[in-house]
Design an enzyme around this catalytic site. Structure first.
Site, PDB file in Angstrom:
ATOM      1  N   GLY A  27       0.767  -1.449  -0.099  1.00 39.62           N
ATOM      2  CA  GLY A  27       0.192  -0.054   0.159  1.00 39.62           C
ATOM      3  C   GLY A  27       0.441   1.591   0.048  1.00 39.62           C
ATOM      4  N   GLY A  32       6.098   4.191  -8.838  1.00 35.69           N
ATOM      5  CA  GLY A  32       6.142   2.923  -9.104  1.00 35.69           C
ATOM      6  C   GLY A  32       5.822   1.567  -8.878  1.00 35.69           C
ATOM      7  N   HIS A  33       4.286   1.700  -8.299  1.00 37.31           N
ATOM      8  CA  HIS A  33       3.925   0.450  -8.372  1.00 37.31           C
ATOM      9  C   HIS A  33       2.503   0.679  -8.745  1.00 37.31           C
ATOM     10  CE1 HIS A  33       4.232   1.060  -3.786  1.00 37.31           C
ATOM     11  NE2 HIS A  33       4.166   0.437  -3.776  1.00 37.31           N
ATOM     12  N   GLN A 144      12.511  -3.062  -9.141  1.00 33.76           N
ATOM     13  CA  GLN A 144      13.967  -3.759  -9.351  1.00 33.76           C
ATOM     14  C   GLN A 144      14.463  -2.967  -7.880  1.00 33.76           C
ATOM     15  OE1 GLN A 144      16.633  -2.137 -12.434  1.00 33.76           O
ATOM     16  NE2 GLN A 144      18.036  -1.763 -11.461  1.00 33.76           N
ATOM     17  N   LYS A 145      13.715  -1.636  -7.750  1.00 33.86           N
ATOM     18  CA  LYS A 145      14.552  -1.219  -6.385  1.00 33.86           C
ATOM     19  C   LYS A 145      14.494  -1.963  -5.175  1.00 33.86           C
ATOM     20  CE  LYS A 145      12.599   1.322  -3.211  1.00 33.86           C
ATOM     21  NZ  LYS A 145      12.738   0.245  -2.103  1.00 33.86           N
TER      22      LYS A 145
END
Length: 278
Positions: A27, A32-33, A144-145
């Site tokens: 959440g 990015g999400h 990827q983070k």
């Protein structure tokens, strides 16, 4: 868009979807999400998103209770994006009384985050295994983070013969290069400016590789020098490793990943870049 809090409900609703994509989240969604969700919709059509702050991946001194949450905002984002199903379990739904199983994926979970946060990846692997079993997607999407998390999940899926493709989307950054993270909400304006050095340091190492440097120790020193030059930062680790098993490298002969964990004020941030010799 259906928002369903129980395993029984999500399994029943899942029957109407053909080979959906799946984006598990904790959440407090950001771009990015949303980039993963957009990719999943493009590649799979129907998409399931989970919102679950997983208590088993937090250590006793970590920020589970204050981890940022905003369900109403998240659901508005997901509705606008065109998500089919949202799974919003509470901890008792995922870990009922008597729950005792944990997954250990072995060496890939031991260095870096695994060394700093004992038990973290057991919690990650266990909840991801449960979510994949519940949703049964064709593809599952991760960022990827969190590069070590991606390696752990790939190991999990391969070892347990799970019929799902793991897709890793590139890190999304703000205009100053800071990797987007829900924990960025903890940063003051000054700390956000200080945190931009993380990406600059990683980019400096990438530039050195492009210029011919192959010694991993030299590359880590390049990163470390830039980080220690910025006040208010505390470095947990700097790594130059094989991207598949996170084994530290002496020399870069093929693809590698430079990653780091740094505390900016009280907030712990991760970032990484791939290093590919020309």
């Amino acid at each position: 868009m259906q928002v369903l809090p129980t395993i029984a409900e999500i399994r029943e609703a899942r029957k109407s979807l053909d080979q959906p994509g799946f984006v598990p989240t904790m959440g407090f969604l950001h771009d990015g999400h949303l980039s993963l969700i957009r990719r999943a919709i493009e590649e799979c059509g129907d998409v399931v998103v989970s919102i679950f702050v997983n208590p088993t991946q937090f250590g006793p001194a970590e920020d589970f209770s204050r981890y940022p949450r905003d369900m109403e905002r998240d659901l508005a984002f997901l509705r606008e994006a065109g998500v089919a199903l949202v799974f919003t379990p509470n901890p008792d739904e995922m870990y009922p009384p008597g729950f005792a199983t944990a997954i250990d994926v072995g060496p890939v979970a031991q260095p870096l985050e695994g060394a700093v946060r004992p038990g973290h990846f057991s919690g990650v692997a266990t909840v991801v295994c449960k979510l994949l079993n519940i949703v049964q997607p064709a593809r599952a999407y991760f960022g990827q983070k969190d590069i070590q998390q991606c390696a752990v999940i790939r190991r999990l899926v391969a070892d347990l013969n799970m019929p799902v493709e793991i897709v890793v989307g590139g890190t999304v950054r703000n205009t100053e290069g800071l990797a987007l993270s829900s924990r960025n909400a903890y940063l003051s304006e000054t700390e956000q400016a200080q945190a931009t050095v993380l990406h600059r340091a990683l980019q400096a190492a990438r530039t050195q590789v492009e210029l011919g440097e192959r010694n991993a120790h030299v590359l880590k020193a390049v990163i470390g020098d830039m980080l220690t030059g910025e006040p208010g930062l505390s470095v947990d680790y700097i790594s130059v490793a094989d991207p598949d098993d996170l084994r530290e490298l002496e020399w870069i002969r093929d693809r590698a990943v430079a990653s780091l964990a740094v505390r900016v004020g009280k907030t712990r941030l991760l970032d990484n870049v791939f290093l590919t010799p020309g």
